[in-house]
Design a protein around this motif. Structure first.
Motif, PDB file in Angstrom:
ATOM      1  N   TRP A 146       0.852  -1.194   0.000  1.00  0.00           N
ATOM      2  CA  TRP A 146       0.000   0.000   0.000  1.00  0.00           C
ATOM      3  C   TRP A 146       0.885   1.240   0.000  1.00  0.00           C
ATOM      4  N   ASN A 147       1.166   1.763  -1.177  1.00  0.00           N
ATOM      5  CA  ASN A 147       1.954   2.983  -1.326  1.00  0.00           C
ATOM      6  C   ASN A 147       1.000   4.092  -1.744  1.00  0.00           C
ATOM      7  N   ILE A 148       0.705   4.981  -0.820  1.00  0.00           N
ATOM      8  CA  ILE A 148      -0.325   5.987  -1.073  1.00  0.00           C
ATOM      9  C   ILE A 148       0.024   6.893  -2.258  1.00  0.00           C
ATOM     10  N   ASP A 149       1.324   7.073  -2.510  1.00  0.00           N
ATOM     11  CA  ASP A 149       1.734   7.919  -3.639  1.00  0.00           C
ATOM     12  C   ASP A 149       1.401   7.286  -4.979  1.00  0.00           C
ATOM     13  N   ASP A 150       1.247   5.960  -5.011  1.00  0.00           N
ATOM     14  CA  ASP A 150       1.020   5.256  -6.272  1.00  0.00           C
ATOM     15  C   ASP A 150      -0.405   4.732  -6.442  1.00  0.00           C
ATOM     16  N   LEU A 151      -1.274   4.943  -5.460  1.00  0.00           N
ATOM     17  CA  LEU A 151      -2.611   4.345  -5.514  1.00  0.00           C
ATOM     18  C   LEU A 151      -3.372   4.744  -6.771  1.00  0.00           C
ATOM     19  N   ASP A 152      -3.229   5.992  -7.177  1.00  0.00           N
ATOM     20  CA  ASP A 152      -3.957   6.477  -8.361  1.00  0.00           C
ATOM     21  C   ASP A 152      -3.489   5.801  -9.641  1.00  0.00           C
ATOM     22  N   GLN A 153      -2.339   5.152  -9.592  1.00  0.00           N
ATOM     23  CA  GLN A 153      -1.805   4.497 -10.789  1.00  0.00           C
ATOM     24  C   GLN A 153      -1.892   2.969 -10.683  1.00  0.00           C
ATOM     25  N   MET A 154      -2.749   2.488  -9.786  1.00  0.00           N
ATOM     26  CA  MET A 154      -3.001   1.052  -9.653  1.00  0.00           C
ATOM     27  C   MET A 154      -4.365   0.732 -10.245  1.00  0.00           C
ATOM     28  N   GLU A 155      -4.451  -0.359 -11.014  1.00  0.00           N
ATOM     29  CA  GLU A 155      -5.726  -0.759 -11.580  1.00  0.00           C
ATOM     30  C   GLU A 155      -6.671  -1.289 -10.506  1.00  0.00           C
ATOM     31  N   LEU A 156      -6.109  -1.796  -9.420  1.00  0.00           N
ATOM     32  CA  LEU A 156      -6.901  -2.265  -8.283  1.00  0.00           C
ATOM     33  C   LEU A 156      -6.088  -2.016  -7.019  1.00  0.00           C
ATOM     34  N   TYR A 157      -6.705  -1.360  -6.043  1.00  0.00           N
ATOM     35  CA  TYR A 157      -6.007  -1.173  -4.773  1.00  0.00           C
ATOM     36  C   TYR A 157      -5.723  -2.545  -4.149  1.00  0.00           C
ATOM     37  N   PRO A 158      -4.567  -2.710  -3.521  1.00  0.00           N
ATOM     38  CA  PRO A 158      -4.243  -4.013  -2.935  1.00  0.00           C
ATOM     39  C   PRO A 158      -5.264  -4.435  -1.882  1.00  0.00           C
ATOM     40  N   CYS A 159      -5.733  -5.665  -1.991  1.00  0.00           N
ATOM     41  CA  CYS A 159      -6.635  -6.242  -0.983  1.00  0.00           C
ATOM     42  C   CYS A 159      -5.812  -6.834   0.151  1.00  0.00           C
ATOM     43  N   VAL A 160      -4.926  -7.775  -0.177  1.00  0.00           N
ATOM     44  CA  VAL A 160      -3.944  -8.257   0.787  1.00  0.00           C
ATOM     45  C   VAL A 160      -2.758  -7.299   0.668  1.00  0.00           C
ATOM     46  N   TRP A 161      -2.669  -6.375   1.604  1.00  0.00           N
ATOM     47  CA  TRP A 161      -1.817  -5.199   1.373  1.00  0.00           C
ATOM     48  C   TRP A 161      -0.543  -5.173   2.210  1.00  0.00           C
ATOM     49  N   ASN A 162      -0.414  -6.088   3.170  1.00  0.00           N
ATOM     50  CA  ASN A 162       0.699  -5.974   4.112  1.00  0.00           C
ATOM     51  C   ASN A 162       0.972  -7.337   4.734  1.00  0.00           C
ATOM     52  N   ASN A 163       2.231  -7.628   5.010  1.00  0.00           N
ATOM     53  CA  ASN A 163       2.551  -8.824   5.781  1.00  0.00           C
ATOM     54  C   ASN A 163       3.754  -8.551   6.672  1.00  0.00           C
ATOM     55  N   GLN A 164       3.777  -9.238   7.810  1.00  0.00           N
ATOM     56  CA  GLN A 164       4.855  -9.075   8.781  1.00  0.00           C
ATOM     57  C   GLN A 164       5.374 -10.448   9.184  1.00  0.00           C
ATOM     58  N   TRP A 165       6.689 -10.523   9.357  1.00  0.00           N
ATOM     59  CA  TRP A 165       7.365 -11.777   9.665  1.00  0.00           C
ATOM     60  C   TRP A 165       8.053 -11.652  11.013  1.00  0.00           C
ATOM     61  N   LEU A 166       7.890 -12.671  11.844  1.00  0.00           N
ATOM     62  CA  LEU A 166       8.491 -12.678  13.173  1.00  0.00           C
ATOM     63  C   LEU A 166       9.214 -13.999  13.415  1.00  0.00           C
ATOM     64  N   ILE A 167      10.401 -13.906  13.993  1.00  0.00           N
ATOM     65  CA  ILE A 167      11.179 -15.109  14.311  1.00  0.00           C
ATOM     66  C   ILE A 167      11.247 -15.251  15.827  1.00  0.00           C
ATOM     67  N   LYS A 168      10.764 -16.383  16.312  1.00  0.00           N
ATOM     68  CA  LYS A 168      10.785 -16.694  17.736  1.00  0.00           C
ATOM     69  C   LYS A 168      11.328 -18.103  17.913  1.00  0.00           C
ATOM     70  N   GLN A 169      12.415 -18.230  18.674  1.00  0.00           N
ATOM     71  CA  GLN A 169      13.011 -19.540  18.948  1.00  0.00           C
ATOM     72  C   GLN A 169      13.349 -20.301  17.654  1.00  0.00           C
ATOM     73  N   GLY A 170      13.851 -19.572  16.658  1.00  0.00           N
ATOM     74  CA  GLY A 170      14.241 -20.196  15.399  1.00  0.00           C
ATOM     75  C   GLY A 170      13.085 -20.602  14.512  1.00  0.00           C
ATOM     76  N   VAL A 171      11.876 -20.097  14.808  1.00  0.00           N
ATOM     77  CA  VAL A 171      10.669 -20.444  14.053  1.00  0.00           C
ATOM     78  C   VAL A 171      10.148 -19.193  13.355  1.00  0.00           C
ATOM     79  N   LEU A 172       9.802 -19.324  12.083  1.00  0.00           N
ATOM     80  CA  LEU A 172       9.361 -18.196  11.259  1.00  0.00           C
ATOM     81  C   LEU A 172       7.839 -18.138  11.211  1.00  0.00           C
ATOM     82  N   HIS A 173       7.279 -17.071  11.776  1.00  0.00           N
ATOM     83  CA  HIS A 173       5.835 -16.859  11.793  1.00  0.00           C
ATOM     84  C   HIS A 173       5.475 -15.757  10.789  1.00  0.00           C
ATOM     85  N   LEU A 174       4.307 -15.885  10.197  1.00  0.00           N
ATOM     86  CA  LEU A 174       3.857 -14.914   9.198  1.00  0.00           C
ATOM     87  C   LEU A 174       2.472 -14.397   9.572  1.00  0.00           C
ATOM     88  N   ILE A 175       2.325 -13.076   9.515  1.00  0.00           N
ATOM     89  CA  ILE A 175       1.040 -12.421   9.726  1.00  0.00           C
ATOM     90  C   ILE A 175       0.682 -11.683   8.441  1.00  0.00           C
TER      91      ILE A 175
END
Length: 277
Positions: A146-175
């Motif tokens: 989601w880059n607000i500067d580029d939204l007007d030049q997107m044919e469709l605004y992103p629905c799944v727009w963001n993800n975050q990754w966390l490492i705990k005890q050597g395990v990779l979690h995804l949000i």
């Protein structure tokens, strides 16, 4: 039965029983005949997958290769040019392809866009992998489409727009965060492909696979999807399949569709649902 089917059925039931219609509003989406595409929705739904099995539906066929192709187009090819989709006979973006045969500055464009971070030129994907390996304790492993500067030049605004990754005890979690999710058509695609992406990132960074959390701000069912979904809900799920990913791939950009094989995928027939534009 596959755990993903149970989670999905609970979500659909929740929307049917507790959702609100938007028929009091002038909605943006329409059907191909031009009539408004109304939805029933619930706000802020969180789904958690333990990733002990592949989270793909068996109560209908999910086109898993198309789902992986879309993810490869975004994250490996990192382009909004639809030529890759054409080469692989993937038609899911046809309704949003412009006259230049791309989808504007959306999705893959944002992932491949050159950026200066920590004194070197990179992109969001390469930066993520580098930081996961060299700075695992960070809570800043975020990709944003989601880059607000580029939204007007997107044919469709992103629905799944963001993800975050966390490492705990050597395990990779995804949000994964979705501002809006079409539960009938888009959601089964999205959950499976982000599971695949998580497996890929875990493989090239050397971490064990953790949980996949999927946050949906507006979880909705289109009016014309009600009956197909009610039919689907009556089906008895099958056991989840297995996903093979080529273990020889150590460089993320080397992944191709030939490095994936969904084994023992048993499913009920496809259910036709019209797409809202």
């Amino acid at each position: 039965m596959g755990k993903a089917d149970g989670i999905y059925n609970q979500l659909v039931t929740d929307i049917f029983e507790h959702g609100d219609w938007d028929k009091d509003q002038a909605v943006r989406t329409t059907w191909s005949d031009g009539t408004p595409a109304y939805t029933k929705s619930i706000i802020s739904k969180q789904l958690t997958f333990e990733n002990t099995e592949v989270p793909i539906l068996t109560t209908k066929r999910v086109p898993w290769k198309s789902a992986i192709h879309e993810m490869l187009w975004f994250y490996v090819k990192r382009t909004s040019d639809c030529a890759y989709l054409d080469e692989n006979n993937v038609r899911i973006w046809k309704e949003w392809t412009n006259s230049n045969h791309n989808i504007g500055k959306a999705y893959g464009y944002q992932l491949g866009k050159p950026i200066m971070l920590k004194g070197k030129m990179t992109n969001q994907v390469h930066h993520l992998i580098d930081q996961l390996i060299h700075n695992p304790s960070s809570r800043r492993h975020v990709i944003s489409l989601w880059n607000i500067d580029d939204l007007d030049q997107m044919e469709l605004y992103p629905c799944v727009w963001n993800n975050q990754w966390l490492i705990k005890q050597g395990v990779l979690h995804l949000i994964v965060n979705a501002r809006s999710n079409d539960i009938g058509l888009g959601h089964p695609f999205n959950v499976f492909q982000y599971y695949v992406l998580q497996r890929m990132i875990a493989q090239v960074t050397g971490y064990k696979l953790g949980t996949l959390t999927f946050n949906i701000n507006d979880a909705h069912i289109y009016e014309r999807h009600e009956q197909p979904l009610k039919e689907q809900m009556l089906r008895e799920p099958y056991p989840a399949p297995d996903l093979w990913i080529n273990p020889e791939i150590k460089n993320f950009d080397d992944f191709t569709i030939h490095d994936f094989e969904l084994k023992n995928y048993v499913y009920h027939p496809s259910i036709k649902m019209e797409i809202a534009i």
